[in-house]
Design an enzyme around this catalytic site. Structure first.
Site, PDB file in Angstrom:
ATOM      1  N   GLY A  10       0.841  -1.199   0.000  1.00 48.21           N
ATOM      2  CA  GLY A  10       0.000   0.000   0.000  1.00 48.21           C
ATOM      3  C   GLY A  10       0.870   1.240   0.000  1.00 48.21           C
ATOM      4  O   GLY A  10       1.932   1.250   0.619  1.00 48.21           O
ATOM      5  N   THR A 125       4.954   2.287   5.893  1.00 50.07           N
ATOM      6  CA  THR A 125       3.554   1.901   6.050  1.00 50.07           C
ATOM      7  C   THR A 125       2.873   2.907   6.963  1.00 50.07           C
ATOM      8  O   THR A 125       3.460   3.318   7.967  1.00 50.07           O
ATOM      9  CB  THR A 125       3.347   0.484   6.640  1.00 50.07           C
ATOM     10  OG1 THR A 125       1.963   0.350   7.030  1.00 50.07           O
ATOM     11  CG2 THR A 125       4.199   0.193   7.860  1.00 50.07           C
ATOM     12  N   ASP A 127       0.570   2.152   8.756  1.00 49.41           N
ATOM     13  CA  ASP A 127       0.166   1.389   9.957  1.00 49.41           C
ATOM     14  C   ASP A 127       1.202   1.438  11.086  1.00 49.41           C
ATOM     15  O   ASP A 127       0.886   1.129  12.225  1.00 49.41           O
ATOM     16  CB  ASP A 127      -0.083  -0.079   9.591  1.00 49.41           C
ATOM     17  CG  ASP A 127      -1.323  -0.255   8.748  1.00 49.41           C
ATOM     18  OD1 ASP A 127      -2.012   0.742   8.486  1.00 49.41           O
ATOM     19  OD2 ASP A 127      -1.621  -1.403   8.353  1.00 49.41           O
ATOM     20  N   ARG A 162     -24.995  12.765  19.340  1.00 47.86           N
ATOM     21  CA  ARG A 162     -24.850  11.432  18.730  1.00 47.86           C
ATOM     22  C   ARG A 162     -23.558  10.750  19.175  1.00 47.86           C
ATOM     23  O   ARG A 162     -22.635  11.408  19.648  1.00 47.86           O
ATOM     24  CB  ARG A 162     -24.767  11.568  17.202  1.00 47.86           C
ATOM     25  CG  ARG A 162     -26.081  11.860  16.565  1.00 47.86           C
ATOM     26  CD  ARG A 162     -25.873  12.177  15.100  1.00 47.86           C
ATOM     27  NE  ARG A 162     -27.157  12.305  14.423  1.00 47.86           N
ATOM     28  CZ  ARG A 162     -27.352  12.994  13.309  1.00 47.86           C
ATOM     29  NH1 ARG A 162     -26.334  13.629  12.750  1.00 47.86           N
ATOM     30  NH2 ARG A 162     -28.527  13.037  12.754  1.00 47.86           N
ATOM     31  N   ARG A 171      -4.620  -2.861  10.165  1.00 49.39           N
ATOM     32  CA  ARG A 171      -5.076  -4.230   9.965  1.00 49.39           C
ATOM     33  C   ARG A 171      -4.852  -5.092  11.194  1.00 49.39           C
ATOM     34  O   ARG A 171      -5.762  -5.730  11.702  1.00 49.39           O
ATOM     35  CB  ARG A 171      -4.293  -4.813   8.793  1.00 49.39           C
ATOM     36  CG  ARG A 171      -5.141  -5.587   7.897  1.00 49.39           C
ATOM     37  CD  ARG A 171      -4.590  -6.112   6.652  1.00 49.39           C
ATOM     38  NE  ARG A 171      -3.327  -5.680   6.140  1.00 49.39           N
ATOM     39  CZ  ARG A 171      -3.093  -5.493   4.849  1.00 49.39           C
ATOM     40  NH1 ARG A 171      -4.088  -5.634   3.984  1.00 49.39           N
ATOM     41  NH2 ARG A 171      -1.906  -5.174   4.431  1.00 49.39           N
ATOM     42  N   HIS A 273      -8.997   5.430   2.475  1.00 46.20           N
ATOM     43  CA  HIS A 273      -7.767   5.815   1.773  1.00 46.20           C
ATOM     44  C   HIS A 273      -7.468   7.304   1.837  1.00 46.20           C
ATOM     45  O   HIS A 273      -6.393   7.721   1.376  1.00 46.20           O
ATOM     46  CB  HIS A 273      -7.819   5.311   0.333  1.00 46.20           C
ATOM     47  CG  HIS A 273      -7.826   3.802   0.295  1.00 46.20           C
ATOM     48  ND1 HIS A 273      -8.962   3.076   0.564  1.00 46.20           N
ATOM     49  CD2 HIS A 273      -6.830   2.910   0.095  1.00 46.20           C
ATOM     50  CE1 HIS A 273      -8.664   1.784   0.509  1.00 46.20           C
ATOM     51  NE2 HIS A 273      -7.384   1.650   0.231  1.00 46.20           N
TER      52      HIS A 273
HETATM   53  O1  F6P Z   1      -1.008  -1.881   4.792  1.00 48.63           O
HETATM   54  C1  F6P Z   1      -1.464  -0.608   4.924  1.00 48.63           C
HETATM   55  C2  F6P Z   1      -2.944  -0.519   4.737  1.00 48.63           C
HETATM   56  O2  F6P Z   1      -3.223   0.853   4.640  1.00 48.63           O
HETATM   57  C3  F6P Z   1      -3.783  -1.196   5.802  1.00 48.63           C
HETATM   58  O3  F6P Z   1      -4.006  -0.413   6.923  1.00 48.63           O
HETATM   59  C4  F6P Z   1      -5.070  -1.475   5.058  1.00 48.63           C
HETATM   60  O4  F6P Z   1      -5.770  -2.558   5.592  1.00 48.63           O
HETATM   61  C5  F6P Z   1      -4.584  -1.813   3.712  1.00 48.63           C
HETATM   62  O5  F6P Z   1      -3.378  -1.119   3.524  1.00 48.63           O
HETATM   63  C6  F6P Z   1      -5.582  -1.498   2.633  1.00 48.63           C
HETATM   64  O6  F6P Z   1      -4.944  -1.492   1.416  1.00 48.63           O
HETATM   65  P1  F6P Z   1      -5.575  -1.604  -0.021  1.00 48.63           P
HETATM   66  O7  F6P Z   1      -6.956  -1.068   0.041  1.00 48.63           O
HETATM   67  O8  F6P Z   1      -4.678  -0.786  -0.870  1.00 48.63           O
HETATM   68  O9  F6P Z   1      -5.530  -3.043  -0.387  1.00 48.63           O
END
Ligand code: F6P
Length: 343
Positions: A10, A125, A127, A162, A171, A273
């Site tokens: 990603g 990343t 993440d 709310r 992930r 995204h």
């Molecule tokens: O690995 C980074 C990340 O942004 C994760 O947090 C997410 O689950 C994943 O990529 C989603 O990636 P894509 O939609 O590009 O497959």
């Protein structure tokens, strides 16, 4: 010396800043030739390259995405993939490959380096879950976007009384959720490392109501799962690295909270995204530049099979072997601090 650069997995804000730094120092100080590989490992299997020089990499420090493109191609899932890569490297007379990527991409770099590919890794990343480095570039940008989202959701949640759930990426780890939740004053933060209980979540919401705060903000990492349950997936099937497409925990929570709590109206925002696109924040730009410079220095020193890392405020490097198969989960002391503000 000819140095190839690729970005895999990603994207993360700062990839182009790394490429620019590698190219600038490689050409200006070491008199090397640089070349880009299209779409990560796919481009190295297929032999798809693009020229990289001072001109083509100028002006791209703030640019998001990757000028090289990226993919989740796993060469070890393709017939003859690793061998084709080694052949391409020989055919193109490439002496070193700078690999910008997260755990999957660095895992491939490690296996290929064991087979003879001279590679140097750069940790990327949003993440922030890559082992061996305190931070990956892209993470701080994602956090600041999620934090701004929380600031905005705060005012509308309060006006409408709310509960708003913000689902963020992450992930297997809750780094973005934890940092953004702390910085954005979330009332509850749910992370993959600690399975949640909807009853407990409702308890915090009701505790706030008793204090006269009749709105709440919940941040949930996409990989957060209910106690005894599993992650919520967006669609079936896995990618070439075995990852399912996650998504939906926010909606799951929203519905469960409305079922379990009295008179609560929920709304859900999936940031998705937006966290990965656009310009890197200043911290990520500086980190990306430092990583890029350290990577080309490693190439120059012939120290292959290593990944550059940030330790404290120092850039150093570790063997790729120490990165693969490990995951950096959130700092539980920080989560404990965040809990002080729950409810
Ligand atoms: O690995 C980074 C990340 O942004 C994760 O947090 C997410 O689950 C994943 O990529 C989603 O990636 P894509 O939609 O590009 O497959």
């Amino acid at each position: 010396m000819k140095v190839a650069i690729l970005s895999g997995g990603g994207d993360a804000p700062g990839i182009n800043a790394v490429i620019r730094a590698v190219v600038r120092k490689a050409i200006q100080e070491y008199d090397y030739e640089t070349v880009g590989v299209r779409d990560g490992w796919r481009g190295l299997i297929e032999g798809e390259f693009i020229p990289l020089d001072l001109k083509t990499t100028s002006g791209m420090l703030p640019r998001g995405g990757s000028i090289l493109g990226t993919s989740r191609t796993n060469p070890f899932k393709h017939e003859g993939g690793p061998q084709r890569i080694l052949q391409q490297v020989e055919k193109q007379a490439i002496d070193a490959v700078v690999v910008i990527g997260g755990d999957d991409t660095q895992g491939v770099a490690y296996k290929l380096s064991e087979m003879g590919l001279p590679s140097v890794g750069v940790p990327k990343t949003i993440d922030n879950d890559l082992a061996g480095t305190d931070y990956t570039f892209g993470f701080h940008t994602a956090v600041s976007i999620a934090c701004e989202a929380l600031d905005r959701l705060h005012t509308t949640a309060e006006a409408h009384h709310r509960v708003i759930i913000l689902e963020v990426m992450g992930r297997k780890t809750g780094w973005i959720a934890l940092w953004a939740g702390l910085a954005g004053g979330a009332d509850i933060i749910l992370i993959p490392e600690i399975p949640f209980d909807v009853g407990e979540v409702c308890g915090y919401i009701e505790q706030r109501q008793r204090r006269g705060r009749n709105f709440s903000l919940v941040v949930a990492a996409e990989g957060a799962k209910p106690k005894g349950g599993t992650e919520i997936v967006y669609s079936t099937g896995v990618d070439e690295f075995g990852h399912a497409k996650l998504g939906g925990v926010g909606y799951y929570l929203g519905k469960e909270i409305e079922k379990k709590c009295q008179n609560i109206e929920t709304r859900v925002v999936v940031l998705g995204h937006l966290q990965r696109g656009g310009s890197p924040v200043a911290f990520d730009r500086v980190l990306a530049i430092r990583f890029g410079i350290a990577a080309i220095d490693l190439v120059h020193e012939g120290k292959f099979g290593r990944m550059v890392v940030l330790k404290g405020n120092v850039i150093t490097s570790i063997p790729l072997k120490e990165v693969v198969g490990r995951r950096k989960t959130v700092n539980l002391k920080l989560y404990k601090i965040a809990r002080v503000f729950f409810g």
